[in-house]
Design an enzyme around this catalytic site. Structure first.
Site, mmCIF file in Angstrom:
data_model
loop_
_atom_site.group_PDB
_atom_site.id
_atom_site.type_symbol
_atom_site.label_atom_id
_atom_site.label_comp_id
_atom_site.label_asym_id
_atom_site.label_seq_id
_atom_site.Cartn_x
_atom_site.Cartn_y
_atom_site.Cartn_z
ATOM 1 N N HIS A 238 11.600 65.793 -15.312
ATOM 2 C CA HIS A 238 10.183 66.125 -15.484
ATOM 3 C C HIS A 238 9.415 64.898 -16.000
ATOM 4 O O HIS A 238 8.947 64.865 -17.150
ATOM 5 C CB HIS A 238 10.134 67.282 -16.494
ATOM 6 C CG HIS A 238 8.819 67.941 -16.729
ATOM 7 N ND1 HIS A 238 7.672 67.262 -17.077
ATOM 8 C CD2 HIS A 238 8.475 69.246 -16.698
ATOM 9 C CE1 HIS A 238 6.696 68.128 -17.261
ATOM 10 N NE2 HIS A 238 7.159 69.338 -17.036
ATOM 11 N N ARG B 91 17.130 70.691 -22.261
ATOM 12 C CA ARG B 91 16.221 69.711 -22.892
ATOM 13 C C ARG B 91 16.211 69.798 -24.408
ATOM 14 O O ARG B 91 15.710 68.898 -25.074
ATOM 15 C CB ARG B 91 14.803 69.816 -22.321
ATOM 16 C CG ARG B 91 14.084 71.112 -22.571
ATOM 17 C CD ARG B 91 12.647 71.050 -22.025
ATOM 18 N NE ARG B 91 11.949 72.314 -22.139
ATOM 19 C CZ ARG B 91 10.647 72.456 -21.988
ATOM 20 N NH1 ARG B 91 9.888 71.404 -21.718
ATOM 21 N NH2 ARG B 91 10.077 73.636 -22.087
ATOM 22 N N ARG C 167 7.375 65.924 -26.194
ATOM 23 C CA ARG C 167 6.281 65.997 -25.214
ATOM 24 C C ARG C 167 6.069 64.592 -24.641
ATOM 25 O O ARG C 167 5.494 63.722 -25.302
ATOM 26 C CB ARG C 167 5.015 66.508 -25.892
ATOM 27 C CG ARG C 167 3.803 66.560 -24.999
ATOM 28 C CD ARG C 167 3.863 67.618 -23.925
ATOM 29 N NE ARG C 167 3.859 68.972 -24.454
ATOM 30 C CZ ARG C 167 4.350 70.023 -23.753
ATOM 31 N NH1 ARG C 167 4.861 69.876 -22.541
ATOM 32 N NH2 ARG C 167 4.327 71.230 -24.288
ATOM 33 N N GLN D 156 11.368 78.520 -21.291
ATOM 34 C CA GLN D 156 10.839 77.869 -20.085
ATOM 35 C C GLN D 156 11.607 76.569 -19.848
ATOM 36 O O GLN D 156 11.934 75.842 -20.778
ATOM 37 C CB GLN D 156 9.340 77.605 -20.302
ATOM 38 C CG GLN D 156 8.769 76.497 -19.444
ATOM 39 C CD GLN D 156 7.378 76.810 -18.893
ATOM 40 O OE1 GLN D 156 7.178 77.802 -18.218
ATOM 41 N NE2 GLN D 156 6.424 75.958 -19.191
ATOM 42 N N ASP E 232 -1.138 72.040 -10.675
ATOM 43 C CA ASP E 232 0.231 72.465 -11.011
ATOM 44 C C ASP E 232 0.856 72.968 -9.711
ATOM 45 O O ASP E 232 0.636 74.112 -9.313
ATOM 46 C CB ASP E 232 0.163 73.568 -12.095
ATOM 47 C CG ASP E 232 1.511 73.816 -12.749
ATOM 48 O OD1 ASP E 232 2.535 73.315 -12.233
ATOM 49 O OD2 ASP E 232 1.548 74.528 -13.780
ATOM 50 N N GLU F 139 7.486 65.220 -10.903
ATOM 51 C CA GLU F 139 8.801 65.683 -11.319
ATOM 52 C C GLU F 139 9.742 65.764 -10.118
ATOM 53 O O GLU F 139 9.452 66.450 -9.137
ATOM 54 C CB GLU F 139 8.648 67.051 -11.986
ATOM 55 C CG GLU F 139 7.600 67.014 -13.102
ATOM 56 C CD GLU F 139 7.177 68.404 -13.563
ATOM 57 O OE1 GLU F 139 8.000 69.331 -13.519
ATOM 58 O OE2 GLU F 139 6.001 68.555 -13.959
HETATM 59 C C1 BG6 Z 1 5.370 71.738 -15.599
HETATM 60 C C2 BG6 Z 1 4.860 73.078 -15.141
HETATM 61 O O1 BG6 Z 1 6.512 71.426 -14.884
HETATM 62 O O2 BG6 Z 1 5.694 71.793 -17.000
HETATM 63 C C3 BG6 Z 1 3.671 73.476 -15.994
HETATM 64 O O3 BG6 Z 1 4.557 72.989 -13.773
HETATM 65 C C4 BG6 Z 1 4.034 73.448 -17.478
HETATM 66 O O4 BG6 Z 1 3.224 74.769 -15.612
HETATM 67 C C5 BG6 Z 1 4.589 72.079 -17.811
HETATM 68 O O5 BG6 Z 1 2.916 73.754 -18.261
HETATM 69 C C6 BG6 Z 1 4.984 71.881 -19.279
HETATM 70 O O6 BG6 Z 1 5.904 72.824 -19.687
HETATM 71 P P1 BG6 Z 1 6.409 72.880 -21.171
HETATM 72 O O7 BG6 Z 1 7.407 74.005 -21.235
HETATM 73 O O8 BG6 Z 1 7.055 71.553 -21.464
HETATM 74 O O9 BG6 Z 1 5.210 73.111 -22.045
#
Ligand code: BG6
Length: 282
Positions: free
Chosen positions: A158, A88, A63, A83, A201, A258
């Site tokens: 990102h 990654r 994170r 997601q 967002d 990003e």
């Molecule tokens: C961003 C998205 O790019 O990433 C958000 O626009 C999302 O909606 C964020 O919450 C973090 O994503 P993740 O998968 O790392 O928790």
């Protein structure tokens, strides 16, 4: 000329990363995800935000820093897939290091398709991240199609930027740009610079110029090539509480800008062709 240091490190749980130090900057890059999680120019504050409670664990994305979202950005049509794709959390190979001069170190990481990746995304690919560490952080993410059919990608570098106080930052360079609001699914047009007093967002489109992050004590620049979309994200209070590996008040000191190829800016790559997404941060 002082030599740069490139050190290989391993945490007790097996998590591996590379630490780079040259005359102009220090950086740390994990082999999992080719994830840059620290970059700091000499005698300046770190450019990247990293969660105090970040996981450095196999198969979990760090994170903070610069996660690589690839080969899809956001959710896949198939909601059972991860997601932001699988790059990654995949283990990349370090393929090249070059001490270009005392101030500049170049590092290349590579990820190739595997039997497992083909189950998630049925294409043969080669993905390279070329990082240049100097008084700027330069990232080039090159996707090559080594399959015999075209494929489409969406992606993002990102970047989590560290900020002094989210209430006092402004993002310049996106005024009048169209965006998709990911909170309302509405299309809007930006009016003025972006400031923050709630969750944001958004996927901005038609972006051609640099974006500037104005903080109280510094001004940061984001220059993109091979990209016309930029995502701006801050989870604010409620979402921050729900996020993994984030303290409840972490939203105050971070903002994501990003460098992307997302939504209308998705790219189709034909067999034997490549596409490079480049971001320069300073
Ligand atoms: C961003 C998205 O790019 O990433 C958000 O626009 C999302 O909606 C964020 O919450 C973090 O994503 P993740 O998968 O790392 O928790």
């Amino acid at each position: 000329m002082e030599n740069a240091l490139i050190e290989y490190k391993k945490l007790s749980n097996g998590f591996e990363y590379i630490e780079i130090e040259n005359s102009s900057a220090v950086a740390k890059i994990a082999l999992q995800g080719a994830h840059i999680f620290h970059y700091e120019q000499n005698s300046k504050e770190p450019l990247l935000w990293l969660s105090d409670t970040s996981d450095f664990e196999m198969a979990k994305s760090i994170r903070g820093g610069v996660p690589i979202c690839w080969p899809w950005f956001g959710l896949n049509k198939d909601k059972s897939l991860p997601q932001h794709g699988f790059a990654r959390t995949a283990l990349w190979k370090l393929t090249n290091t070059n001490e270009a001069d005392a101030n500049t170190t170049e590092i290349t990481f590579k990820l190739q398709y595997t039997k497992e990746s083909l189950k998630l995304w049925p294409y043969k690919f080669e993905l390279e991240l070329h990082v240049r560490i100097s008084d700027r952080l330069v990232m080039e993410l090159k996707t090559t199609n080594i399959d015999d059919k075209p494929f489409e990608i969406t992606q993002a570098l990102h970047t989590y930027f560290r900020v002094s106080d989210i209430l006092h930052v402004a993002i310049e360079g996106l005024d009048k740009k169209p965006y998709l609001d990911a909170l309302t699914y509405k299309r809007e047009i930006q009016n003025a610079d972006i400031t923050f007093n709630q969750e944001v967002d958004r996927v901005y489109q038609e972006v051609s110029d640099e974006v500037i992050l104005k903080d109280t004590n510094r001004t940061l620049h984001v220059e993109n090539e091979g990209s016309s979309s930029i995502v701006v994200w801050n989870p604010w209070i409620d979402k921050c509480k729900r996020m993994s590996a984030m303290n409840d008040d972490a939203y105050k000191n971070m903002v994501c800008i990003e460098s992307a190829n997302a939504f209308e800016d998705a790219r189709v790559i034909k067999p034997n062709k490549s596409h490079t997404l480049k971001a320069t941060l300073y």
